[in-house]
Design a protein around this motif. Structure first.
Motif, mmCIF file in Angstrom:
data_model
loop_
_atom_site.group_PDB
_atom_site.id
_atom_site.type_symbol
_atom_site.label_atom_id
_atom_site.label_comp_id
_atom_site.label_asym_id
_atom_site.label_seq_id
_atom_site.Cartn_x
_atom_site.Cartn_y
_atom_site.Cartn_z
ATOM 1 N N GLY A 1 -9.812 -1.727 12.109
ATOM 2 C CA GLY A 1 -10.189 -0.320 12.039
ATOM 3 C C GLY A 1 -9.491 0.507 13.093
ATOM 4 N N SER A 2 -9.453 1.820 12.823
ATOM 5 C CA SER A 2 -8.652 2.742 13.618
ATOM 6 C C SER A 2 -9.275 3.096 14.963
ATOM 7 C CB SER A 2 -8.429 4.019 12.817
ATOM 8 O OG SER A 2 -7.373 3.819 11.940
ATOM 9 N N PRO B 1 -4.807 2.768 6.402
ATOM 10 C CA PRO B 1 -6.028 2.911 7.205
ATOM 11 C C PRO B 1 -5.842 3.661 8.526
ATOM 12 C CG PRO B 1 -5.236 0.648 7.304
ATOM 13 C CD PRO B 1 -4.361 1.363 6.322
ATOM 14 N N GLU C 1 0.825 -1.201 0.000
ATOM 15 C CA GLU C 1 0.000 0.000 0.000
ATOM 16 C C GLU C 1 0.861 1.254 0.000
ATOM 17 O OE1 GLU C 1 -4.037 -0.730 2.292
ATOM 18 O OE2 GLU C 1 -2.499 0.157 3.566
#
Ligand code: ZN
Ligand code: MN
Length: 508
Positions: free
Chosen positions: A429-430, A397, A391
């Motif tokens: 997820g953050s 993310p 990425e």
């Protein structure tokens, strides 16, 4: 290893410009289209068609030349370079000869800081001179049948007429490492400036290396003019270099080969006795192979292209191009060192990953208020994650502010729990709190001193060996106890734990 000779290297780099259309016609400039689908009468060289210069290409070329510290000519023109080749339908290439649009530049390279720990009192960056940068059109592609059964050669003219920047360095490099560092710097710079994507695999960055070796002579009389005390082997231009690795290997091989040839017959290397030669790099065999003796400029019968008007560059135009350039990698590296106190190596790695990575670092550093920690955690958490996920940072993310908060809240959790919590966050997820909870990291404020004191006492009781070592004078043994407490109390304030361990050990 010190060789008994000096390798002298000059590089000729071709960079394909990132324009929407070709240099002198409106055909798309795009890699990978079906063969011969992006052509028109102009780039096919049909009689009666007339070229018109692409302004955007010229502006990108100016941007590149300014970044390479070149002098920009106020007046420049186009010349025809005549040669016959099946992928060149006009039988000439529109290029620039005696009045290139830019010349006399330089680029700084830094081999020392390219490795961790490098540069401590090492050599300062080296300046490689740029003789000229000019603009020209590319030729098409001959696609040879490689089945070995003697099939056809096909011609794809999609690339014909696409804009190319030719960057010619001075013979200022003296090792394969310097040559590769120079190429890396050019690639980084061109990408950051939006001039080219510089994909060697796709041919948007191509490199030929001019190499010879200079051998010091005990007695004079053999040296070429301008190099007193040295004999020099004839210049060899190496073609077919398809990767940075190939550039390094080919130069090393070629220098060694030339020196071996020289040793066989030093007298045969009297200046001027042998012609310049072009050799191709055979990557599988790791050798250069003789191809032909090199053409001289006169063989191309250059003359001004009568179909194109010369180009006049105004100071206002240069100002506008300069204004749109932004910070160059070199400037960025020194700013990271002076503004944030990063080491040369860290600054180099960060800059090499591009402007958006640098922006991410700066946002984390600002939110955290600690630039060094930001840089260290980015390199041990973010870089490996990006590599794993294939990425770029803008698709990452975990935004910079979340990463900063994550670092603050895991500051004393220890490396391993922090790594696990980060991996959890990447997957789910953050959410910093959820990631900490999943790994059992608590906030420092959740630990009261009485609980921690009890935990320390328990750890001291459970590690008699470490306690005994400590009493024999091994300061390090203390860390085993601190570690045991921290593992059982992830997120506990490290400084408090250390103090309590000191106090507890003083008692035993
Ligand atoms: Zn065209
Ligand atoms: Mn060229």
């Amino acid at each position: 290893m010190v060789e008994p000779y000096t390798t002298v290297i000059g590089l000729e780099v071709h960079v394909q410009l990132l324009t929407r259309t070709k240099l002198f016609c409106g055909c798309p400039n795009k890699f990978g289209l079906p063969p011969n689908s992006a052509t028109c009468p102009v780039c096919l060289g049909l009689p009666g068609s007339l070229p018109v210069m692409n302004r955007t290409a010229f502006d990108l070329a100016l941007r590149a030349a300014l970044a390479l510290n070149c002098r920009i000519a106020p007046f420049t023109k186009w010349d025809r370079k005549n040669y016959y080749y099946p992928d060149l339908p006009k039988n000439y290439q529109i290029s620039q000869y005696d009045l290139p649009f830019s010349a006399d530049g330089w680029l700084e390279i830094d081999v020392a800081s390219a490795s961790p720990g490098g540069h401590a009192g090492g050599n300062p960056p080296k300046r490689v001179g740029i003789i000229r940068v000019h603009l020209e059109e590319d030729a098409g592609k001959n696609l040879h049948d490689e089945s070995g059964r003697g099939g056809d050669t096909r011609v794809d003219l999609n690339r014909t007429g696409t804009p190319l920047l030719e960057i010619v360095s001075k013979p200022d490099m003296n090792s394969p490492e310097e040559a590769v560092a120079y190429l890396e710097e050019i690639r980084l710079m061109m990408r950051e400036l939006g001039v080219s994507d510089c994909e060697m695999q796709e041919g948007s960055l191509r490199c030929d290396a001019n190499v010879n070796v200079h051998v010091p002579q005990a007695s004079g009389g053999r040296e070429p003019p301008g190099s007193p005390g040295f004999a020099a082997t004839p210049l060899v231009e190496i073609k077919n270099l398809n990767s940075f690795r190939a550039v390094g290997r080919a130069i090393r091989h070629e220098a060694e080969r030339q020196y071996r040839e020289f040793q066989k017959d030093p007298e045969g290397y009297r200046f001027g006795k042998r012609l310049k030669e072009t050799r191709g790099w055979d990557d599988d065999r790791g050798v250069t192979v003789g191809q032909r003796h090199k053409e001289e400029a006169a063989d191309y019968r250059y003359f001004p292209d009568p179909d194109l008007v010369p180009v006049v560059v105004s100071p206002e135009q240069l100002d506008a191009v300069r204004a749109g350039m932004g910070e160059l990698p070199q400037q960025q590296r020194s700013r990271l060192v002076s503004q944030y106190g990063l080491g040369d190596y860290d600054a180099r790695v960060l800059t090499a990953k591009g402007r958006r990575m640098v922006a991410y670092f700066e946002a984390v550093a600002a939110a955290l208020g600690d630039a060094r920690t930001a840089a260290n955690r980015i390199s041990d958490l973010v870089y490996p994650a990006l590599a794993d996920r294939g990425e770029e940072i803008d698709a990452f993310p975990v935004p910079a502010d979340v990463f900063a908060r994550f670092l603050r809240e895991t500051a004393s959790s220890g490396q391993d729990p922090r790594r696990k919590a980060f991996a959890y966050m990447l997957e789910h997820g953050s959410d910093v709190s959820a990631a900490k909870a999943a790994v059992g990291i608590r906030d420092a404020s959740e630990f009261d001193e009485a609980t921690l004191r009890a935990a320390v006492a328990a750890a001291v009781a459970a590690n008699p060996r470490a306690v005994a070592d400590f009493k024999k004078g091994k300061e390090q043994a203390k860390m085993a106890i601190v570690g045991a407490v921290m593992r059982a109390n992830k997120g506990a304030p490290n400084d408090v734990v250390r103090r309590l361990v000191d106090e507890e050990l003083a008692k035993v």
